[in-house]
Design an enzyme around this catalytic site. Structure first.
Site, PDB file in Angstrom:
ATOM      1  N   ASP A 102     -15.019   0.425   1.024  1.00  0.00           N
ATOM      2  CA  ASP A 102     -13.857   1.126   0.472  1.00  0.00           C
ATOM      3  C   ASP A 102     -13.050   0.116  -0.334  1.00  0.00           C
ATOM      4  OD1 ASP A 102     -11.661   2.780   0.034  1.00  0.00           O
ATOM      5  OD2 ASP A 102     -11.755   3.645   2.047  1.00  0.00           O
ATOM      6  N   ASP A 203     -10.833   3.692  -4.004  1.00  0.00           N
ATOM      7  CA  ASP A 203      -9.544   4.256  -3.605  1.00  0.00           C
ATOM      8  C   ASP A 203      -8.691   4.595  -4.838  1.00  0.00           C
ATOM      9  OD1 ASP A 203      -7.711   4.655  -1.248  1.00  0.00           O
ATOM     10  OD2 ASP A 203      -6.481   3.207  -2.339  1.00  0.00           O
ATOM     11  N   HIS A 319      -9.497  10.390   6.400  1.00  0.00           N
ATOM     12  CA  HIS A 319      -8.466   9.722   7.193  1.00  0.00           C
ATOM     13  C   HIS A 319      -7.049  10.066   6.747  1.00  0.00           C
ATOM     14  CE1 HIS A 319      -9.029   7.486   3.567  1.00  0.00           C
ATOM     15  NE2 HIS A 319      -7.907   6.825   3.792  1.00  0.00           N
TER      16      HIS A 319
END
Ligand code: GLC
Ligand code: CA
Length: 546
Positions: A102, A203, A319
């Protein structure tokens, strides 16, 4: 096992997201870690997934749970060592599971060496790695706000300047207009590629090319230019899978991000279907009930819009989102059945399905005391709304429904103390329903949500129509049914879902009589009246409608 040397292998793949802090603790400090993940690889292999999206494990002050990186080439000691990472990569690859890192490239931590240097003086070579504007202490350059609340400008008295942050002040935005920044990032990515990672999740990637002077945060003018450069300098032409998080993408932009010519990313991860139960133009905390007709319209728009010219991620959870069974299913009486219905609806569509840890056992939202929440976004919102005089009950109701910590409680492995997640006090409370909702129990029960997910994953590998078929919505105006076909030249699917807790009138379309039943959450061939939350997938072989 998928042949991962084949271009586009990820179209038939299923990706599992791990939030490392809450997956499995191995050393009894109450925090999940890399050896913990390695110890659960056999479980993931049995589930049938092809890749893991690993939320950030890099060195970080953990202001935003690792989405504030202070060293992109170091593992946070909380999660283990670089050796632990190498072991995880080796063990995962040996099981046919790729690891996707990530990458948080929009901003770094304010503790990153670059930022510590940048703050020293205007002449420092790293100063221009970030975004600075002159000003006076009480007048920020403009009105722009941070996603986590308050102004997007932080004053640095020593320099007489503000720096720009779209998220927390401890997450200063990187200046992508500076070629030196881009070079450093590419070098770092190549370094990870050599270590054997299978790809990257990027991201808030649509926010990298901001133009703060014009109030532009997403989809800045240079965005796709930078993405094509990133691609050419790193993973372009390799079989690595890349997924871009983009809250601001519409179908037209998504075609650029996920152009089948491979010039940018493999696929997009966009949220247009996940914001339908919030008041338009307001914050996610300002909720309205979901309108199923709208959900159908949005999903259809994306299914049709990207067919043959782009690639989407299929997800209900991550998340940052509350648990789907609590959100759009029923986490009480119909928990198991509604979780399976939601899984069927999602996995039947075109795109790459994502399973967020615990979704495969039907984990639910939590209700905690405000002092037990950890998420910076939730806590900031609580403070802000409290100060505005919003009643406590109202604030807590939105946290219960929407807070990111709903997804961040520890994974429920078994019925032992702390759900088998840790032997110590977990960093975040375990959901109190773990004695009945856990992996061990789900493995024993042939009718569990887990077994259902395993079947869905297997089916996607078995029939190419799951990856290739054209989407065709049926029963468009029905307020309870979500039914669609997937049509290819060789096989067709019919996906039938009752998106409600009521029985729903239904007539199987003529041409689907005699089809094969691939899966059903009530173990029957659906011909008429559907039961609450009933779901099924039918198959026609050698009868391609395209
Ligand atoms: C993304 C992440 C989220 C994080 C934010 C800032 O939206 O998914 O968890 O807070 O970016 O990095
Ligand atoms: Ca640990």
């Amino acid at each position: 096992m998928l042949d991962k040397t084949k271009p586009g292998w990820w179209k038939s793949a299923v990706i599992y997201q791990i939030y490392p802090k809450s997956f499995q603790d191995s050393n009894g400090d109450g925090i999940g870690d890399l050896p913990g993940i390695t110890s659960r690889l056999d479980y993931l292999q049995q589930l049938g997934i092809d890749a893991i999206w690993l939320s950030p494990i890099f060195a970080s002050p953990q202001i935003d749970n690792g989405y504030d990186i202070s060293d992109y080439q170091a593992i946070d000691p909380m999660f283990g060592t670089m050796h632990d990472m190498e072991v995880l990569l080796r063990e995962a690859n040996a099981r046919g599971i790729s690891i996707l890192l990530d990458l948080v490239l929009n901003h770094s931590s304010d503790q990153h060496r670059w930022f510590l240097e940048a703050k020293k003086s205007r002449e420092n070579p790293y100063h221009d790695y970030y975004i600075w504007r002159d000003g006076t202490p009480d007048t920020p350059p403009n009105e722009m706000c941070s996603v986590f609340g308050g102004t997007a400008w932080e004053w640095v008295p020593e320099l007489g300047q503000y720096y720009f942050h779209q998220f927390a002040p401890q997450q200063p935005d990187l200046n992508w207009d500076n070629p030196a920044v881009r070079e450093e990032i590419y070098r770092m990515i190549r370094w990870w590629m050599e270590k054997g990672v299978g790809g990257f999740r990027l991201d808030v990637i649509d926010q990298i090319a901001k133009e703060p002077d014009f109030g532009i945060t997403v989809n800045g003018p240079h965005l796709h230019e930078y993405l094509r450069e990133l691609n050419a300098q790193t993973f372009g032409g390799t079989p690595l899978v890349t997924v871009g998080e983009a809250w601001g993408a519409d179908v037209e932009k998504a075609k650029l991000f996920s152009n089948p010519d491979g010039s940018e990313l493999s696929m997009i991860f966009q949220f247009k279907h996940m914001v339908l139960d919030q008041q338009p133009g307001k914050e996610k905390w300002d909720m309205i009930p979901l309108d199923l007709l709208q959900l159908k319209e949005v999903l259809e728009h994306w299914q049709e819009g990207l067919y043959g010219c782009g690639w989407n991620s299929l997800f209900w959870n991550n998340h940052d989102l509350p648990r789907i069974v609590s959100r759009w299913g029923d986490d009480g009486f119909w928990r198991i059945r509604s979780a399976k219905m939601l899984a069927t609806l999602l996995h039947g569509m075109q795109g790459t399905p994502y399973i967020y840890q615990g979704e495969e056992i039907g984990m639910t939202n939590i209700h905690l005391e405000i002092g037990q929440y950890r998420d910076i976004e939730t806590l900031n919102m609580y403070r802000e709304r409290k100060a505005k005089g919003v009643p406590e009950k109202e604030i807590m109701a939105s946290i219960y429904a929407r807070g990111r910590d709903n997804a961040r409680t520890p994974m429920q492995w078994d019925a032992s103390e702390h759900a088998g997640f840790t032997t110590a006090t977990p960093w975040m409370p375990v959901n109190s329903n773990y004695p009945s909702i856990n992996v061990a129990e789900s493995l024993e029960d042939p009718d569990s949500v887990l077994q259902f997910y395993r079947t869905l994953i297997r089916l996607r590998k078995e029939y190419t129509v799951f990856a290739e078929g054209k989407f065709h919505l049926l029963f468009r105006d029905d307020p309870r049914l979500f039914v669609y076909e997937r049509l290819s030249t060789t096989e067709n699917l019919l996906v039938i879902c009752n998106f409600s807790a009521e029985p729903a009138p239904f007539q199987l379309p003529e041409d689907w009589r005699g089809a094969d039943l691939l899966i059903s959450n009530v173990n029957r061939f659906p011909e008429n009246m559907l039961q609450p939350y009933e779901a099924a997938i039918l198959l026609q072989k050698n009868k391609g409608a395209l």
